[in-house]
Design a protein around this motif. Sequence first.
Motif, PDB file in Angstrom:
ATOM      1  N   PHE A  37      20.190  69.935  21.077  1.00  0.00           N
ATOM      2  CA  PHE A  37      20.903  70.969  20.332  1.00  0.00           C
ATOM      3  C   PHE A  37      21.263  70.497  18.931  1.00  0.00           C
ATOM      4  CE2 PHE A  37      21.112  73.127  24.297  1.00  0.00           C
ATOM      5  CZ  PHE A  37      21.437  74.442  24.031  1.00  0.00           C
ATOM      6  N   SER A  38      21.857  69.322  18.827  1.00  0.00           N
ATOM      7  CA  SER A  38      22.300  68.862  17.509  1.00  0.00           C
ATOM      8  C   SER A  38      21.124  68.542  16.598  1.00  0.00           C
ATOM      9  CB  SER A  38      23.223  67.646  17.637  1.00  0.00           C
ATOM     10  OG  SER A  38      22.516  66.531  18.135  1.00  0.00           O
ATOM     11  N   GLY A  39      20.052  68.009  17.145  1.00  0.00           N
ATOM     12  CA  GLY A  39      18.884  67.655  16.340  1.00  0.00           C
ATOM     13  C   GLY A  39      18.190  68.859  15.725  1.00  0.00           C
ATOM     14  N   ARG A  40      18.358  70.009  16.328  1.00  0.00           N
ATOM     15  CA  ARG A  40      17.714  71.220  15.815  1.00  0.00           C
ATOM     16  C   ARG A  40      18.702  72.189  15.174  1.00  0.00           C
ATOM     17  NH1 ARG A  40      15.042  68.805  19.545  1.00  0.00           N
ATOM     18  NH2 ARG A  40      12.779  68.875  19.682  1.00  0.00           N
ATOM     19  N   GLY A  41      19.964  71.762  15.082  1.00  0.00           N
ATOM     20  CA  GLY A  41      20.975  72.577  14.419  1.00  0.00           C
ATOM     21  C   GLY A  41      21.482  73.745  15.231  1.00  0.00           C
ATOM     22  N   TYR A  42      21.347  73.691  16.563  1.00  0.00           N
ATOM     23  CA  TYR A  42      21.867  74.739  17.431  1.00  0.00           C
ATOM     24  C   TYR A  42      23.307  74.386  17.798  1.00  0.00           C
ATOM     25  CZ  TYR A  42      16.828  75.448  18.238  1.00  0.00           C
ATOM     26  OH  TYR A  42      15.485  75.630  18.091  1.00  0.00           O
ATOM     27  N   ASN A  43      24.125  75.411  17.969  1.00  0.00           N
ATOM     28  CA  ASN A  43      25.513  75.175  18.335  1.00  0.00           C
ATOM     29  C   ASN A  43      25.727  75.436  19.823  1.00  0.00           C
ATOM     30  OD1 ASN A  43      28.270  74.581  17.829  1.00  0.00           O
ATOM     31  ND2 ASN A  43      28.737  76.756  17.856  1.00  0.00           N
ATOM     32  N   ILE A  44      26.565  74.619  20.441  1.00  0.00           N
ATOM     33  CA  ILE A  44      26.999  74.835  21.820  1.00  0.00           C
ATOM     34  C   ILE A  44      28.416  75.375  21.738  1.00  0.00           C
ATOM     35  CG2 ILE A  44      27.580  73.761  24.019  1.00  0.00           C
ATOM     36  CD1 ILE A  44      25.414  71.662  23.451  1.00  0.00           C
ATOM     37  N   GLU A  45      28.614  76.614  22.178  1.00  0.00           N
ATOM     38  CA  GLU A  45      29.940  77.225  22.155  1.00  0.00           C
ATOM     39  C   GLU A  45      30.780  76.791  23.347  1.00  0.00           C
ATOM     40  OE1 GLU A  45      29.672  81.465  21.719  1.00  0.00           O
ATOM     41  OE2 GLU A  45      28.464  81.296  19.898  1.00  0.00           O
ATOM     42  N   SER A  46      30.121  76.549  24.478  1.00  0.00           N
ATOM     43  CA  SER A  46      30.814  76.143  25.697  1.00  0.00           C
ATOM     44  C   SER A  46      29.849  75.314  26.526  1.00  0.00           C
ATOM     45  CB  SER A  46      31.265  77.378  26.478  1.00  0.00           C
ATOM     46  OG  SER A  46      31.757  77.019  27.751  1.00  0.00           O
ATOM     47  N   LEU A  47      30.388  74.291  27.202  1.00  0.00           N
ATOM     48  CA  LEU A  47      29.552  73.401  28.002  1.00  0.00           C
ATOM     49  C   LEU A  47      30.347  72.948  29.217  1.00  0.00           C
ATOM     50  CD1 LEU A  47      26.920  71.581  28.068  1.00  0.00           C
ATOM     51  CD2 LEU A  47      28.300  69.861  26.921  1.00  0.00           C
ATOM     52  N   THR A  48      29.808  73.201  30.407  1.00  0.00           N
ATOM     53  CA  THR A  48      30.412  72.687  31.631  1.00  0.00           C
ATOM     54  C   THR A  48      29.330  72.004  32.451  1.00  0.00           C
ATOM     55  OG1 THR A  48      30.099  74.779  32.802  1.00  0.00           O
ATOM     56  CG2 THR A  48      32.220  74.441  31.752  1.00  0.00           C
ATOM     57  N   VAL A  49      29.716  70.905  33.096  1.00  0.00           N
ATOM     58  CA  VAL A  49      28.750  70.119  33.865  1.00  0.00           C
ATOM     59  C   VAL A  49      29.412  69.627  35.148  1.00  0.00           C
ATOM     60  CG1 VAL A  49      27.231  68.109  33.842  1.00  0.00           C
ATOM     61  CG2 VAL A  49      27.815  69.227  31.691  1.00  0.00           C
ATOM     62  N   SER A  50      28.671  69.717  36.243  1.00  0.00           N
ATOM     63  CA  SER A  50      29.163  69.164  37.489  1.00  0.00           C
ATOM     64  C   SER A  50      28.004  68.969  38.457  1.00  0.00           C
ATOM     65  CB  SER A  50      30.186  70.104  38.120  1.00  0.00           C
ATOM     66  OG  SER A  50      30.712  69.531  39.298  1.00  0.00           O
ATOM     67  N   GLU A  51      28.125  67.934  39.292  1.00  0.00           N
ATOM     68  CA  GLU A  51      27.136  67.756  40.352  1.00  0.00           C
ATOM     69  C   GLU A  51      27.312  68.898  41.344  1.00  0.00           C
ATOM     70  OE1 GLU A  51      25.465  63.987  42.642  1.00  0.00           O
ATOM     71  OE2 GLU A  51      27.499  64.505  43.298  1.00  0.00           O
ATOM     72  N   THR A  52      26.199  69.530  41.724  1.00  0.00           N
ATOM     73  CA  THR A  52      26.267  70.666  42.642  1.00  0.00           C
ATOM     74  C   THR A  52      25.567  70.398  43.970  1.00  0.00           C
ATOM     75  OG1 THR A  52      24.333  71.636  41.577  1.00  0.00           O
ATOM     76  CG2 THR A  52      26.494  72.384  40.811  1.00  0.00           C
ATOM     77  N   GLN A  53      24.623  69.472  43.967  1.00  0.00           N
ATOM     78  CA  GLN A  53      23.916  69.129  45.204  1.00  0.00           C
ATOM     79  C   GLN A  53      23.876  67.608  45.311  1.00  0.00           C
ATOM     80  OE1 GLN A  53      20.188  71.188  45.856  1.00  0.00           O
ATOM     81  NE2 GLN A  53      20.872  72.897  44.580  1.00  0.00           N
ATOM     82  N   HIS A  54      24.880  67.068  45.996  1.00  0.00           N
ATOM     83  CA  HIS A  54      25.031  65.615  46.082  1.00  0.00           C
ATOM     84  C   HIS A  54      23.820  64.942  46.743  1.00  0.00           C
ATOM     85  CE1 HIS A  54      27.098  61.808  46.193  1.00  0.00           C
ATOM     86  NE2 HIS A  54      26.865  61.715  47.484  1.00  0.00           N
ATOM     87  N   GLU A  55      23.316  65.542  47.814  1.00  0.00           N
ATOM     88  CA  GLU A  55      22.198  64.932  48.546  1.00  0.00           C
ATOM     89  C   GLU A  55      20.941  64.820  47.687  1.00  0.00           C
ATOM     90  OE1 GLU A  55      23.495  68.049  49.620  1.00  0.00           O
ATOM     91  OE2 GLU A  55      25.165  66.996  50.559  1.00  0.00           O
ATOM     92  N   LYS A  56      20.715  65.810  46.832  1.00  0.00           N
ATOM     93  CA  LYS A  56      19.522  65.831  45.975  1.00  0.00           C
ATOM     94  C   LYS A  56      19.788  65.236  44.592  1.00  0.00           C
ATOM     95  CE  LYS A  56      17.550  69.948  48.138  1.00  0.00           C
ATOM     96  NZ  LYS A  56      17.080  71.317  47.921  1.00  0.00           N
ATOM     97  N   HIS A  57      21.030  64.815  44.348  1.00  0.00           N
ATOM     98  CA  HIS A  57      21.434  64.254  43.043  1.00  0.00           C
ATOM     99  C   HIS A  57      21.131  65.223  41.904  1.00  0.00           C
ATOM    100  CE1 HIS A  57      22.350  60.510  45.023  1.00  0.00           C
ATOM    101  NE2 HIS A  57      21.156  60.512  45.566  1.00  0.00           N
ATOM    102  N   LEU A  58      21.541  66.484  42.090  1.00  0.00           N
ATOM    103  CA  LEU A  58      21.329  67.501  41.065  1.00  0.00           C
ATOM    104  C   LEU A  58      22.666  67.971  40.499  1.00  0.00           C
ATOM    105  CD1 LEU A  58      18.594  69.777  42.711  1.00  0.00           C
ATOM    106  CD2 LEU A  58      18.282  68.000  40.967  1.00  0.00           C
ATOM    107  N   SER A  59      22.661  68.240  39.210  1.00  0.00           N
ATOM    108  CA  SER A  59      23.830  68.790  38.535  1.00  0.00           C
ATOM    109  C   SER A  59      23.464  70.114  37.891  1.00  0.00           C
ATOM    110  CB  SER A  59      24.333  67.834  37.451  1.00  0.00           C
ATOM    111  OG  SER A  59      24.936  66.707  38.021  1.00  0.00           O
TER     112      SER A  59
END
Length: 177
Positions: A37-59
């Motif tokens: 995002f920053s390298g191309r000049g795009y803005n992030i208005e909101s960002l949330t992150v969390s692991e959702t599938q522990h067994e598969k190691h996916l977020s």
Amino acid sequence: MSSIYSDAPPPTPVLRHTLAVIVDNEPGVLARIAGLFSGRGYNIESLTVSETQHEKHLSRITIVTAGTAAVIVQIKAQLSRLVPVHRVTDLTVESDAVERELVLLKVVGQGEQRLEALRLAQAFGARTVDATLKSFVFELTGSSDEVSRFIELMTECGLAEVSRTGIAALSRGADAL
């Protein structure tokens, strides 16, 4: 005499989009996405992150960004090409999404200001999660517009501090990412 603007095309609208990105839960993934995002000049208005599938190691990363239709297509294509990304879904386009945001808000005041803060919190359905003789901390979950309105009104009541989580979003219906 004609205006110099008469032949100009109308401006391209900038639209807000909510993207759900399923990624491997490993170090550096968020930095790579933020770098895109920053390298191309795009803005992030909101960002949330969390692991959702522990067994598969996916977020799941939920990104709210804005741009023209062409820019949004480009963002989705570039995100899809990143190696740790499994899927990019534009919740704004592909479904009628449910979006919510959490805010914690500290209001400092006394007397009538304090009573008004309590009345507004009750009107918005906010919970009081901490109270002292000089301050309150309220918790409110709702749409971003509702959260913004609550913050704006609380400014008049002695707003001292705000912490917003950013957007959490899911598509409606039985289909899942």
